[in-house]
Design a protein around this motif. Structure first.
Motif, PDB file in Angstrom:
ATOM      1  N   SER A 608       0.911  -1.243   0.002  1.00 23.87           N
ATOM      2  CA  SER A 608      -0.068  -0.110  -0.068  1.00 23.87           C
ATOM      3  C   SER A 608       0.858   1.287   0.228  1.00 23.87           C
ATOM      4  N   LEU A 609       2.031   1.247   0.604  1.00 21.72           N
ATOM      5  CA  LEU A 609       2.817   2.261   0.767  1.00 21.72           C
ATOM      6  C   LEU A 609       3.334   2.444  -0.603  1.00 21.72           C
ATOM      7  N   SER A 610       3.913   1.454  -1.286  1.00 22.39           N
ATOM      8  CA  SER A 610       4.458   1.518  -2.657  1.00 22.39           C
ATOM      9  C   SER A 610       3.354   2.109  -3.725  1.00 22.39           C
ATOM     10  N   ALA A 611       2.118   1.845  -3.404  1.00 19.06           N
ATOM     11  CA  ALA A 611       1.152   2.236  -4.207  1.00 19.06           C
ATOM     12  C   ALA A 611       1.064   3.720  -4.307  1.00 19.06           C
ATOM     13  N   ARG A 612       1.209   4.281  -3.010  1.00 23.65           N
ATOM     14  CA  ARG A 612       1.224   5.662  -2.539  1.00 23.65           C
ATOM     15  C   ARG A 612       2.440   6.431  -3.260  1.00 23.65           C
ATOM     16  N   MET A 613       3.577   5.968  -3.196  1.00 19.26           N
ATOM     17  CA  MET A 613       4.676   6.337  -3.688  1.00 19.26           C
ATOM     18  C   MET A 613       4.661   6.420  -5.417  1.00 19.26           C
ATOM     19  N   ASN A 615       2.160   6.578  -7.347  1.00 19.82           N
ATOM     20  CA  ASN A 615       1.110   7.747  -7.759  1.00 19.82           C
ATOM     21  C   ASN A 615       1.904   9.234  -7.459  1.00 19.82           C
ATOM     22  N   LYS A 616       2.717   9.263  -6.713  1.00 18.95           N
ATOM     23  CA  LYS A 616       3.411  10.597  -6.371  1.00 18.95           C
ATOM     24  C   LYS A 616       4.518  10.606  -7.396  1.00 18.95           C
ATOM     25  N   GLU A 617       4.913   9.635  -7.647  1.00 24.46           N
ATOM     26  CA  GLU A 617       6.249   9.727  -8.583  1.00 24.46           C
ATOM     27  C   GLU A 617       5.953   9.691 -10.022  1.00 24.46           C
ATOM     28  N   TYR A 618       4.910   8.742 -10.554  1.00 18.40           N
ATOM     29  CA  TYR A 618       4.730   8.900 -12.033  1.00 18.40           C
ATOM     30  C   TYR A 618       3.373   9.934 -12.212  1.00 18.40           C
ATOM     31  N   TYR A 619       2.813  10.183 -11.509  1.00 22.72           N
ATOM     32  CA  TYR A 619       1.448  11.047 -11.934  1.00 22.72           C
ATOM     33  C   TYR A 619       1.943  12.350 -11.260  1.00 22.72           C
ATOM     34  N   GLY A 620       2.760  12.699 -10.648  1.00 25.81           N
ATOM     35  CA  GLY A 620       3.003  13.995  -9.978  1.00 25.81           C
ATOM     36  C   GLY A 620       1.957  14.349  -9.125  1.00 25.81           C
ATOM     37  N   MET A 621       1.172  13.280  -8.391  1.00 29.98           N
ATOM     38  CA  MET A 621       0.321  13.687  -7.263  1.00 29.98           C
ATOM     39  C   MET A 621       0.955  14.183  -6.165  1.00 29.98           C
ATOM     40  N   ASP A 623       1.107  14.255  -2.274  1.00 27.67           N
ATOM     41  CA  ASP A 623       0.846  13.355  -1.105  1.00 27.67           C
ATOM     42  C   ASP A 623       1.674  13.571  -0.014  1.00 27.67           C
ATOM     43  N   GLU A 624       1.299  14.313   0.771  1.00 28.22           N
ATOM     44  CA  GLU A 624       1.879  14.694   1.790  1.00 28.22           C
ATOM     45  C   GLU A 624       1.861  13.834   3.173  1.00 28.22           C
ATOM     46  N   GLY A 625       0.827  12.647   3.087  1.00 26.00           N
ATOM     47  CA  GLY A 625       0.261  11.968   4.179  1.00 26.00           C
ATOM     48  C   GLY A 625       1.488  10.571   3.910  1.00 26.00           C
ATOM     49  N   ILE A 626       2.293  10.457   3.052  1.00 29.78           N
ATOM     50  CA  ILE A 626       3.264   9.401   2.931  1.00 29.78           C
ATOM     51  C   ILE A 626       3.993   9.291   4.091  1.00 29.78           C
ATOM     52  N   ASP A 627       4.615  10.185   4.617  1.00 29.60           N
ATOM     53  CA  ASP A 627       5.522   9.832   5.838  1.00 29.60           C
ATOM     54  C   ASP A 627       4.813   9.658   6.939  1.00 29.60           C
ATOM     55  N   LYS A 628       3.549  10.179   7.172  1.00 32.60           N
ATOM     56  CA  LYS A 628       2.628   9.995   8.218  1.00 32.60           C
ATOM     57  C   LYS A 628       2.267   8.443   8.210  1.00 32.60           C
ATOM     58  N   LEU A 629       1.976   7.945   6.912  1.00 29.91           N
ATOM     59  CA  LEU A 629       1.523   6.635   6.809  1.00 29.91           C
ATOM     60  C   LEU A 629       2.509   5.547   7.169  1.00 29.91           C
ATOM     61  N   GLN A 630       3.785   6.016   6.858  1.00 29.39           N
ATOM     62  CA  GLN A 630       4.856   5.045   7.107  1.00 29.39           C
ATOM     63  C   GLN A 630       4.984   4.919   8.663  1.00 29.39           C
TER      64      GLN A 630
END
Length: 661
Positions: A608-613, A615-621, A623-630
């Motif tokens: 699930s973390l990789s999916a969020r990352m 989206n951020k890397e390839y779609y330029g989205m 997502d400030e919540g990745i660090d909090k999710l981790q």
């Protein structure tokens, strides 16, 4: 879901049989063709209604005759058809009892249907549907003439709410009530899954309406001991109705499979019917069938691919295996075990219901035992307030009306219900004692907060000899650790099933002359528990404060508990319990570690973390919540690695070998 099967009941409009229906249909067909050619009638608004009423009954068609400017000859033949059918209704008993004498009458829709109910479906629950009040009224009269009043029930717009509810209650709850006649009001929202056959007196043009009718029987949680829903379709041969039926049967296969997911093409289907009539009234629908088959198959393939795509993304996830195992585990005897547990605990706590074999239970103000409730600290619901809730007032009113109609004496201030989800789904008129219900909550609260049932001592006849302690443990994540770290308990939800959900049973031996291993002891203990503790069981309660020795009568003469204390009490007992608990805890921890899937939980978190990352890397989205999710995932994983292991119960058991066990 159930499977669907089609039963066809057809009759012919030919020769001297159904003569005036045949003549009326020929006149009507010719007139409709001329109206289409002259564009004097709208197919959707006018012709559809006229044909639908014709293929329902002459009484329904009579309204079209009155409201439409038809040729005089057509109207006269329609009147003669109506007179012929009135004769059949007035003599229906004689017709059904002497088929040879009244052979010509068996080429009419009404007689074909009543004969099937009288003969072929005589021992089945059957729902009949018609779209028209006029047809409903005539069939109501005919059914009431042929069958005893306790066998038939009615659900129609011209009945009062009280009559409708009472009839639906009878059909759902009384075995002898086997026939339910419905008009258009019975097709939506009602639960008639107690029936196996649905008879379409007339056939709607809208496939969604047919699906809605069948859906009254073909429902989730349908009893799989009755796995088939039969659609009985009545139609006149060599008519537009047969073409419409064939269109639905071969084009959509609606009588053999659900249209779920096909809703998007329903408007196209209805448009095809209108187009077919406009192009060729007599044969247009037959010509459209291949196109409809292709359209339906294309849509089904699209739906199948979407379902497979969704499933593929889910089925290979490690969590899927855990979820599936839990579902299968819970589904085994779910309703029976849960209902039995709830009602038995309620009785122990002082809330004694009257229980039927099918799982139905009745509670009243008299069900409450103050003495038992004080001992168990049970807090019952406020009974008058409970009965006066809107839902309970409806249920008790319908039940009281039925008992009054059958001259049965009803118990005042009582509520009938069930703890079984399956039974509640099958019967709209049983109160479902479920979470949120006051009876359910008072029983559960008492069970959670009570120490009863957590410790016991008993002897039982078994296949071998063994004496010892049985510890039962459960596991939960360290919720306090999560809260202290500022992480919501909801963050555990996607991963909770990676921890072992089954309870762990650990036997600690005191005496083992047969040298049994732990697995053999656990199997025997589980067998004992599953059989239950009914009064006739060969079990002696060693903590009983009176004497009930049964097969141990040669062992002691006084009270059971005195014998137990004399043989096992004292300092040695305290030391045995302490050391046994410690040993059992150690074993339980090893089982939980071995059978939990912490690695799977970690992999799911990484996924699930990789999916969020990604989206951020390839779609330029953003997502400030990745660090909090981790951070949250690390806390959740730590809470799973250091779970709380809870002792649910401990039992002292004497298994005494007996040859007949």
């Amino acid at each position: 879901m159930a499977t669907r099967e089609l039963v066809e009941l057809e009759y012919a409009l030919e020769g001297d049989k159904a003569l005036y229906e045949q003549i009326t249909y020929n006149d009507l067909s010719n007139w409709i063709v001329s109206c289409i050619e002259s564009n004097s009638l709208d197919i959707e608004q006018d012709i559809k209604q006229i044909l639908s009423r014709f293929f329902s009954s002459p009484w329904a068609f009579e309204k079209s005759v009155i409201d439409t400017d038809m040729p005089m000859e057509l109207k006269e033949n329609a009147r003669k058809w109506l007179d012929a059918e009135k004769y059949n209704v007035d003599h229906i008993k004689e017709i059904l009892n002497d088929p040879d004498k009244y052979e010509d009458s068996y080429s009419t829709r009404l007689v074909v249907i009543l004969n099937a109910l009288f003969d072929e479906f005589y021992d089945n629950k059957v729902v009949l549907f018609t779209n028209y009040e006029e047809t409903f009224d005539v069939y109501k009269k005919a059914l009431s003439t042929v069958f005893p009043c306790d066998e038939v029930s009615f659900f129609g717009s011209n009945l009062s709410t009280e009559e409708i509810e009472l009839n639906a209650y009878r059909f759902q709850t009384q075995d002898e009530c086997r026939i339910m006649l419905c008009d258009y009001t019975g097709g939506e929202g009602r639960n008639f899954q107690c029936a196996d056959y649905i008879i379409h007196i007339d056939l709607p043009w809208d496939a969604s309406m047919i699906e809605q009718r069948i859906g009254r029987l073909d429902r989730l949680e349908r009893d799989m001991s009755r796995p088939v829903v039969y659609s009985v379709v009545v139609h006149a041969k060599d008519t537009f109705e047969e073409a419409l039926f064939t269109f639905f049967k071969d084009g959509l296969k609606i009588f053999n499979q659900s249209l779920s997911g096909m809703e998007i093409i329903m408007k196209d289907i209805n448009d095809e019917i209108i187009s077919a009539i406009k192009d060729d009234f007599k044969y247009g629908l037959f010509d459209k069938i291949p196109h409809i088959v292709d359209l339906a198959n294309t849509m089904k393939e699209v739906i199948r691919k979407e379902q497979n795509f969704d499933a593929a993304g889910f089925i290979y996830r490690p969590m899927y295996a855990e979820l599936r195992r839990l579902i299968e585990y819970y589904s085994q005897n779910e309703n029976e075990l849960f209902a039995s547990t709830m009602s038995n605990w309620a009785s122990l706590a002082g809330f004694h219901g009257s229980v039927k074999k099918n799982g139905e239970i009745m509670y009243s103000a008299n069900s409450f035992s103050p003495k038992s409730a004080i001992n168990s600290q049970l807090i019952p619901p406020k009974w008058n307030d409970y009965l006066n809730t809107e839902q309970n007032k409806v249920l008790t009113r319908v039940q009281a009306a039925y008992e009054k109609s059958t001259a049965k004496r009803s118990q005042e201030r009582a509520i009938r219900g069930t703890f079984s989800r399956k039974l509640a789904i099958e019967n709209d008129y049983l109160h479902f004692f479920a979470p949120g219900d006051e009876i359910f909550e008072c029983i559960v609260d008492n069970a959670i907060n009570s120490c009863k049932g957590c410790a016991s001592a008993f002897a039982t006849l078994c296949r071998f000899d063994w004496t010892g302690l049985i510890f039962t443990w459960s596991i939960a994540p360290d919720s306090a650790y999560m809260l202290d770290a500022g992480v919501s308990l909801y963050a555990m939800s996607p991963y909770r099933n990676y921890l072992l959900s089954d309870q762990v049973i650990v036997p600690i031996t005191i005496n083992n002359p047969d040298e049994l291993d732990d697995e053999s002891i656990i199997r025997e203990y589980t067998s004992i528990i599953n059989k239950g503790f009914a009064p006739k069981m060969k079990i002696v309660h060693l903590g009983k404060r009176s004497r009930e020795a049964k097969f141990l009568k040669d062992e002691f003469e006084g009270r059971n508990i005195d014998w137990f204390i004399e043989n096992y009490g004292g300092e040695d007992w305290d030391e045995l319990l302490t050391s046994s608990r410690k040993e059992a805890y150690t074993k339980a921890v090893e089982v939980f570690k071995r059978r939990s899937n912490i690695r799977g939980a970690r992999e799911e978190m990484e996924r699930s973390l990789s999916a969020r990352m990604a989206n951020k890397e390839y779609y330029g989205m953003d997502d400030e919540g990745i660090d909090k999710l981790q951070e949250n995932q690390k806390v959740v994983l730590d809470a799973m690695k250091r779970p709380k292991i809870h002792l649910e119960s401990v039992a002292f058991i004497m298994m005494i070998g007996a040859e007949d066990e």
